[in-house]
Design an enzyme around this catalytic site. Structure first.
Site, mmCIF file in Angstrom:
data_model
loop_
_atom_site.group_PDB
_atom_site.id
_atom_site.type_symbol
_atom_site.label_atom_id
_atom_site.label_comp_id
_atom_site.label_asym_id
_atom_site.label_seq_id
_atom_site.Cartn_x
_atom_site.Cartn_y
_atom_site.Cartn_z
ATOM 1 N N GLN A 263 0.777 -1.054 0.423
ATOM 2 C CA GLN A 263 -0.014 0.181 -0.109
ATOM 3 C C GLN A 263 0.691 1.269 -0.850
ATOM 4 O OE1 GLN A 263 -3.410 0.266 0.001
ATOM 5 N NE2 GLN A 263 -3.406 -1.608 -0.926
ATOM 6 N N HIS A 266 1.906 3.107 -3.190
ATOM 7 C CA HIS A 266 0.752 3.084 -4.415
ATOM 8 C C HIS A 266 1.330 5.550 -3.856
ATOM 9 C CE1 HIS A 266 -2.039 0.811 -6.224
ATOM 10 N NE2 HIS A 266 -2.321 0.261 -4.559
ATOM 11 N N GLU A 331 -9.868 1.076 4.733
ATOM 12 C CA GLU A 331 -9.903 0.405 2.555
ATOM 13 C C GLU A 331 -9.882 -1.384 2.188
ATOM 14 O OE1 GLU A 331 -7.797 1.956 -0.236
ATOM 15 O OE2 GLU A 331 -8.842 1.955 -1.226
ATOM 16 N N HIS A 332 -8.806 -2.023 3.092
ATOM 17 C CA HIS A 332 -8.111 -3.324 2.710
ATOM 18 C C HIS A 332 -7.912 -3.581 3.883
ATOM 19 C CE1 HIS A 332 -6.714 -1.148 -1.170
ATOM 20 N NE2 HIS A 332 -7.706 -2.243 -1.515
ATOM 21 N N ASP A 365 -6.418 -6.955 -5.768
ATOM 22 C CA ASP A 365 -6.197 -5.751 -6.901
ATOM 23 C C ASP A 365 -6.367 -5.881 -8.335
ATOM 24 O OD1 ASP A 365 -5.554 -3.611 -4.369
ATOM 25 O OD2 ASP A 365 -3.567 -3.997 -4.344
ATOM 26 N N HIS A 424 -54.148 16.080 -2.329
ATOM 27 C CA HIS A 424 -54.088 14.545 -1.978
ATOM 28 C C HIS A 424 -54.678 14.051 -1.511
ATOM 29 C CE1 HIS A 424 -49.884 16.255 -2.153
ATOM 30 N NE2 HIS A 424 -49.489 15.269 -2.163
#
Lengths: 434, 434
Positions: A263, A266, A331-332, A365, A424
């Site tokens: 990670q 990245h 996230e992961h 991924d 209505h």
């Protein structure tokens, strides 16, 4: 070696605040950027193709002289696919097939039922007509992103999938085009930035307006997506990538270190957090991270991420670990322990949960099957991985019988009067008094 | 009488442009308003309860002297419920029960499967922890909105539902509190505006931060929701209400006129459109609209809506009608013809479809069962009614076996190398080379 990475223990008196600060990541909205993006959107709406071409020449230094040069043909996509090595082609095909298989399980169907009064109620499910997929250009131009965005749309039954991908100086990653071929993308335009988002949202002479735009991009793209939200649907605005690894028991510390680094490589603001109740494992993972950081091609990026945003966290026990995980809503999430499935029961918030020692995040991924577009920055508290459901929508169905409506119309009449909505009430009343 | 409402025919040469202009409704973003809202959010984040109290005293002229006076007790909600007349209580209960029954059918469960390699893949579904429901105060304070927002959250399994409702001069609609009691709302604060949205999104000393905010509000509320999107989830930003009625064959023109007026009475910018291939029916509906407009309590609002945004559209045939409907993607669609179910097959975009002559839209606002929070302004092209799915989210599950991972790890290794992500490739490689 040593002490590159922040170390925390839940036993420290100020742990809660320090941990909270560690997670904090706020994108500051830049008024200048928003103004620029608003202007680009307004200009694209007014001048269409011509303005998109102009900005593409200007920002991407694209050599095109007319707009038609910015569209790729299906033949060009197929040629890119045919040009792959056998190894790469087979890997891409395996990934695409697995992603398709998983997403097929997400496809939703409509339903109806008849209530006790004889009225039919239900939910109709339909695909979106047309979607736009944004694929970043240059270094971050990932074929896997093409698969992860286009395949769910395709499985949902979207009739037209339009991809945009900027081509800096006219250059494109052939693997991205090959992935577009494989994923069934219908049209590809080599444009990017806020101008591509504006063109997709409002349409131009050449580009048809889409109903939803998905896919990651830089801050101009993110700001443009936020600006057109409402005119079209958008997926989430992605923040930096994160991984949280929880481990205990027998584990290979070197593997875990590399999972964390995967990670960190990245992005300088990516976040890798390791949590364990095992201090020896914490030490070992730290050593392997420092050792491998030396040799990684993306060592500079990874080091900045590890130093500024990484952490090694010692917890008392598994329960405390689960509590922190739910606070992070990562996230992961990797759960590396024998009782991974059991522990996953206690996890309420995570984008994707990788269980056991043989499930590295990296396979997620590319080719495990589930989507790699996942909620970041704690948004797993309220949002989901990108999926087929993002390319389907629902319509409610109501059909009353002449008798079945009476009870409902009476009820609506009473409640509408309480809300002072006379038309209505009358509209309902006709159906039970006539 | 006559010629109050715009008349269109698809046979006119400029129909396409005129129809497009009719549908256009763009909310202009007001920079001053955005600045005000941003400041309110920043101040609430910094000063918490104190600032919320101050603005509530200032904007709502609320008599409270301390923040604790802005929270209602469960006893107060129950007292409001107990104070209802039998007729109203029974109507509210019938509505709540039907809404609950319908939404239970929307609840999603997780699933897993084992792939051919022996890896387990799946999707876990969990409720949001805590949500905030915004209920407008004053005249637009509708008990039905409380049911429609709170019940789906409750069915999803949300642990804490927090409602905010402004109380101008300290006054509240008891029916709104009764509905909160019935729908299982956990806490109620009598606050509103951007300050309520900010408090829910970021939390204060007293109000816990929520994960998602739903419910309609004025333009300050809408701007605040847009601003906090990302920090929390939000539902759609609702535009003005719309109805599209398509009718042919035997129909009671007076009923149809009242159905159209029931949307027009909501708002001066609400939109009521009638489409038919039957010119006589068009004339009859027009006459009934003009006749009833005289007598409606909300005649002024309805008249403005009808004159400025309403339309009577003559089409060639049913197919052309369906085409226009899909172009509009209406919030509410009534199909008043014998073949309503058949025609509904051709409708790709609509929030809710009311079929047949005994299904007035008004019952959908209160008690048919489906949600009355629906996508407006054509957003049914890409979004759905509010539902249980808005209060659930998904996490992907991946658990590889020691053997099953090998093929995937090899594939991820190959693709990661193509993307120049070395740590990804190595992290995968460990699992098949070791």
């Amino acid at each position: 070696m040593g002490k590159l990475m922040r170390r925390l223990s839940t036993q420290e008196p100020n742990f809660k605040q320090v941990f909270k600060d560690l997670l904090a990541f706020e994108t500051v909205s830049d008024p200048e950027l928003l103004k620029t993006v608003d202007q680009i959107i307004a200009d694209v709406r007014q001048h269409g193709d011509a303005h998109v071409l102009k900005l593409t020449q200007q920002f991407d230094r694209h050599p095109a002289h007319q707009f038609s040069e910015l569209e790729l043909t299906q033949e060009e996509l197929k040629a890119a696919f045919d040009g792959l090595t056998t190894e790469t082609r087979e890997a891409l095909e395996l990934a695409a097939n697995r992603v398709r298989e998983f997403h097929q399980a997400q496809k939703q169907d409509g339903w109806t039922y008849v209530d006790a009064l004889g009225n039919t109620l239900g939910q109709k499910v339909t695909p979106l007509d047309r979607v736009g997929i944004y694929v970043p250009g240059g270094l971050a131009s990932y074929p896997s992103s093409v698969l992860m965005n286009a395949i769910p749309a395709h499985v949902a039954g979207v009739a037209e999938i339009i991809m945009v991908v900027p081509a800096p100086s006219g250059e494109l990653n052939p693997l991205v085009l090959a992935a577009a071929h494989l994923a069934g993308v219908h049209r590809v335009f080599t444009i990017g930035g806020a101008q591509a988002v504006a063109a997709l949202a409002y349409g131009t002479e050449t580009i048809p307006a889409v109903d939803k735009i998905t896919g990651p991009g830089n801050r101009f793209v993110a700001a443009a997506k936020r600006a057109v939200f409402g005119q079209v649907g958008i997926d989430m605005i992605a923040g930096p990538s994160e991984i949280l690894v929880y481990a205990e028991g027998k584990n290979n510390a070197e593997w875990l270190a590399m999972d964390l680094l995967s990670q960190a490589e990245h992005d300088t603001v990516a976040q890798a957090v390791f949590i364990t109740p095992d201090e020896q494992l914490l030490n070992d993972v730290e050593q392997w991270i420092e050792k491998h950081l030396e040799a990684l091609p993306k060592a500079e990026i990874a080091r900045t991420s590890i130093v500024n945003r990484g952490a090694l966290v010692l917890v008392k026990d598994r329960a405390e670990g689960a509590e922190l995980i739910n606070q992070v809503a990562p996230e992961h999430l990797m759960l590396c322990l024998d009782e991974a499935e059991e522990m996953s029961q206690d996890i309420r918030h995570a984008g994707a949960i990788f269980m056991g020692r043989y499930t590295p995040e990296a396979i997620g991924d590319y080719c495990a099957g589930p989507n790699h577009v996942l909620p970041t920055s704690g948004t797993a508290r309220f949002s989901s991985p990108l999926g087929v459901y993002d390319f389907q929508k629902r319509s409610s169905l109501i059909m009353c019988s002449e008798n079945g409506v009476k009870t409902l119309a009476k009820t609506a009449d009473i409640l509408a009067q309480q809300e002072n909505l006379d038309a209505h009430a009358r509209s309902a009343r006709y159906r039970y008094q006539d």
